[in-house]
Scaffold this motif. Structure first.
Motif, PDB file in Angstrom:
ATOM      1  N   GLU A   1      48.232   4.117 -29.355  1.00  0.00           N
ATOM      2  CA  GLU A   1      48.484   5.552 -29.227  1.00  0.00           C
ATOM      3  C   GLU A   1      47.198   6.322 -28.932  1.00  0.00           C
ATOM      4  N   ALA A   2      46.065   5.806 -29.383  1.00  0.00           N
ATOM      5  CA  ALA A   2      44.773   6.435 -29.100  1.00  0.00           C
ATOM      6  C   ALA A   2      44.260   6.061 -27.718  1.00  0.00           C
ATOM      7  N   GLY A   3      44.956   5.151 -27.030  1.00  0.00           N
ATOM      8  CA  GLY A   3      44.556   4.723 -25.700  1.00  0.00           C
ATOM      9  C   GLY A   3      43.424   3.712 -25.702  1.00  0.00           C
ATOM     10  N   LEU A   4      43.134   3.123 -26.870  1.00  0.00           N
ATOM     11  CA  LEU A   4      42.029   2.177 -26.985  1.00  0.00           C
ATOM     12  C   LEU A   4      42.409   0.751 -26.603  1.00  0.00           C
ATOM     13  N   VAL A   5      43.690   0.446 -26.609  1.00  0.00           N
ATOM     14  CA  VAL A   5      44.144  -0.881 -26.199  1.00  0.00           C
ATOM     15  C   VAL A   5      45.384  -0.747 -25.333  1.00  0.00           C
ATOM     16  N   THR A   6      45.589  -1.752 -24.508  1.00  0.00           N
ATOM     17  CA  THR A   6      46.834  -1.877 -23.761  1.00  0.00           C
ATOM     18  C   THR A   6      47.475  -3.189 -24.184  1.00  0.00           C
ATOM     19  N   VAL A   7      48.765  -3.290 -23.961  1.00  0.00           N
ATOM     20  CA  VAL A   7      49.484  -4.510 -24.330  1.00  0.00           C
ATOM     21  C   VAL A   7      50.358  -4.935 -23.165  1.00  0.00           C
ATOM     22  N   GLU A   8      50.450  -6.245 -22.974  1.00  0.00           N
ATOM     23  CA  GLU A   8      51.358  -6.775 -21.956  1.00  0.00           C
ATOM     24  C   GLU A   8      52.119  -7.948 -22.562  1.00  0.00           C
ATOM     25  N   ALA A   9      53.338  -8.080 -22.148  1.00  0.00           N
ATOM     26  CA  ALA A   9      54.168  -9.176 -22.628  1.00  0.00           C
ATOM     27  C   ALA A   9      53.913 -10.411 -21.780  1.00  0.00           C
ATOM     28  N   ASP A  10      53.791 -11.546 -22.454  1.00  0.00           N
ATOM     29  CA  ASP A  10      53.638 -12.832 -21.792  1.00  0.00           C
ATOM     30  C   ASP A  10      54.604 -13.782 -22.499  1.00  0.00           C
ATOM     31  N   ALA A  11      55.825 -13.840 -21.969  1.00  0.00           N
ATOM     32  CA  ALA A  11      56.916 -14.575 -22.635  1.00  0.00           C
ATOM     33  C   ALA A  11      57.130 -13.965 -24.018  1.00  0.00           C
ATOM     34  N   GLN A  12      56.964 -14.745 -25.072  1.00  0.00           N
ATOM     35  CA  GLN A  12      57.172 -14.248 -26.434  1.00  0.00           C
ATOM     36  C   GLN A  12      55.920 -13.604 -27.028  1.00  0.00           C
ATOM     37  N   ARG A  13      54.817 -13.745 -26.350  1.00  0.00           N
ATOM     38  CA  ARG A  13      53.548 -13.230 -26.896  1.00  0.00           C
ATOM     39  C   ARG A  13      53.238 -11.843 -26.352  1.00  0.00           C
ATOM     40  N   ARG A  14      52.465 -11.099 -27.134  1.00  0.00           N
ATOM     41  CA  ARG A  14      51.930  -9.809 -26.703  1.00  0.00           C
ATOM     42  C   ARG A  14      50.419  -9.966 -26.624  1.00  0.00           C
ATOM     43  N   ILE A  15      49.868  -9.668 -25.457  1.00  0.00           N
ATOM     44  CA  ILE A  15      48.433  -9.799 -25.230  1.00  0.00           C
ATOM     45  C   ILE A  15      47.829  -8.388 -25.252  1.00  0.00           C
ATOM     46  N   TYR A  16      46.840  -8.202 -26.123  1.00  0.00           N
ATOM     47  CA  TYR A  16      46.165  -6.910 -26.249  1.00  0.00           C
ATOM     48  C   TYR A  16      44.819  -6.971 -25.546  1.00  0.00           C
ATOM     49  N   ARG A  17      44.496  -5.868 -24.851  1.00  0.00           N
ATOM     50  CA  ARG A  17      43.229  -5.753 -24.137  1.00  0.00           C
ATOM     51  C   ARG A  17      42.565  -4.433 -24.521  1.00  0.00           C
ATOM     52  N   LEU A  18      41.247  -4.469 -24.584  1.00  0.00           N
ATOM     53  CA  LEU A  18      40.482  -3.262 -24.857  1.00  0.00           C
ATOM     54  C   LEU A  18      40.564  -2.329 -23.652  1.00  0.00           C
ATOM     55  N   GLN A  19      40.752  -1.069 -23.916  1.00  0.00           N
ATOM     56  CA  GLN A  19      40.730  -0.020 -22.885  1.00  0.00           C
ATOM     57  C   GLN A  19      39.541   0.883 -23.218  1.00  0.00           C
ATOM     58  N   PRO A  20      38.414   0.720 -22.543  1.00  0.00           N
ATOM     59  CA  PRO A  20      37.182   1.394 -22.965  1.00  0.00           C
ATOM     60  C   PRO A  20      37.064   2.884 -22.627  1.00  0.00           C
ATOM     61  N   ASP A  21      37.957   3.430 -21.841  1.00  0.00           N
ATOM     62  CA  ASP A  21      37.815   4.830 -21.425  1.00  0.00           C
ATOM     63  C   ASP A  21      37.674   5.802 -22.598  1.00  0.00           C
ATOM     64  N   PRO A  22      38.513   5.728 -23.633  1.00  0.00           N
ATOM     65  CA  PRO A  22      38.328   6.655 -24.761  1.00  0.00           C
ATOM     66  C   PRO A  22      36.981   6.454 -25.466  1.00  0.00           C
ATOM     67  N   LEU A  23      36.465   5.230 -25.471  1.00  0.00           N
ATOM     68  CA  LEU A  23      35.164   4.979 -26.084  1.00  0.00           C
ATOM     69  C   LEU A  23      34.052   5.634 -25.273  1.00  0.00           C
ATOM     70  N   THR A  24      34.212   5.671 -23.979  1.00  0.00           N
ATOM     71  CA  THR A  24      33.240   6.331 -23.112  1.00  0.00           C
ATOM     72  C   THR A  24      33.218   7.825 -23.402  1.00  0.00           C
ATOM     73  N   GLU A  25      34.384   8.393 -23.628  1.00  0.00           N
ATOM     74  CA  GLU A  25      34.470   9.819 -23.963  1.00  0.00           C
ATOM     75  C   GLU A  25      33.758  10.106 -25.291  1.00  0.00           C
ATOM     76  N   VAL A  26      33.950   9.241 -26.283  1.00  0.00           N
ATOM     77  CA  VAL A  26      33.260   9.394 -27.568  1.00  0.00           C
ATOM     78  C   VAL A  26      31.757   9.244 -27.362  1.00  0.00           C
ATOM     79  N   GLU A  27      31.360   8.259 -26.578  1.00  0.00           N
ATOM     80  CA  GLU A  27      29.935   8.036 -26.294  1.00  0.00           C
ATOM     81  C   GLU A  27      29.310   9.268 -25.639  1.00  0.00           C
ATOM     82  N   ASP A  28      30.001   9.859 -24.688  1.00  0.00           N
ATOM     83  CA  ASP A  28      29.486  11.055 -24.017  1.00  0.00           C
ATOM     84  C   ASP A  28      29.302  12.198 -25.019  1.00  0.00           C
ATOM     85  N   TRP A  29      30.254  12.351 -25.919  1.00  0.00           N
ATOM     86  CA  TRP A  29      30.182  13.399 -26.925  1.00  0.00           C
ATOM     87  C   TRP A  29      29.006  13.159 -27.872  1.00  0.00           C
ATOM     88  N   LEU A  30      28.795  11.906 -28.246  1.00  0.00           N
ATOM     89  CA  LEU A  30      27.714  11.569 -29.169  1.00  0.00           C
ATOM     90  C   LEU A  30      26.329  11.670 -28.537  1.00  0.00           C
TER      91      LEU A  30
END
Length: 108
Positions: free
Chosen positions: A50-79
């Motif tokens: 929901e925070a946009g930090l990960v994406t998920v894709e279905a692979d048969a019965q499994r769910r594969i999670y991947r890092l989505q770095p865009d929100p982290l870049t926004e935090v980095e810019d703010w910091l």
């Protein structure tokens, strides 16, 4: 950015993000990293999604999670503005310490 900061506030979610920074992982792989039950892992993953930090894709019965770095870049810019302020202050502290050390050496 607010959702990303709230998501990053939890140690379990940070652990998952660190693992996902290495490579995509399944829910089972992520659950093995944490001392919590699988339903808790799923709740944490929902917050990260929901925070946009990960994406998920279905692979048969499994769910594969991947890092989505865009929100982290926004935090980095703010910091970045805060980091610059602290670096200036730390540089000034270093100068004062060096000046004090030099003054003590030159005092008989």
């Amino acid at each position: 950015m607010e959702a990303a900061l709230r998501a990053l506030a939890d140690e379990s979610r940070r652990t998952m993000l660190e693992a996902l920074a290495e490579r995509p992982r399944t829910v089972t792989e992520l659950a093995d990293l944490l001392p919590i039950a699988r339903p808790g892992v799923s709740r944490h993953l929902r917050v990260l999604r929901e925070a946009g930090l990960v994406t998920v894709e279905a692979d048969a019965q499994r769910r594969i999670y991947r890092l989505q770095p865009d929100p982290l870049t926004e935090v980095e810019d703010w910091l970045t503005t805060y980091r610059a302020r602290w670096e200036q202050r730390l540089d000034a502290l270093h100068t004062e310490i060096a000046r004090g050390t030099r003054d003590r050496r030159s005092t008989p």
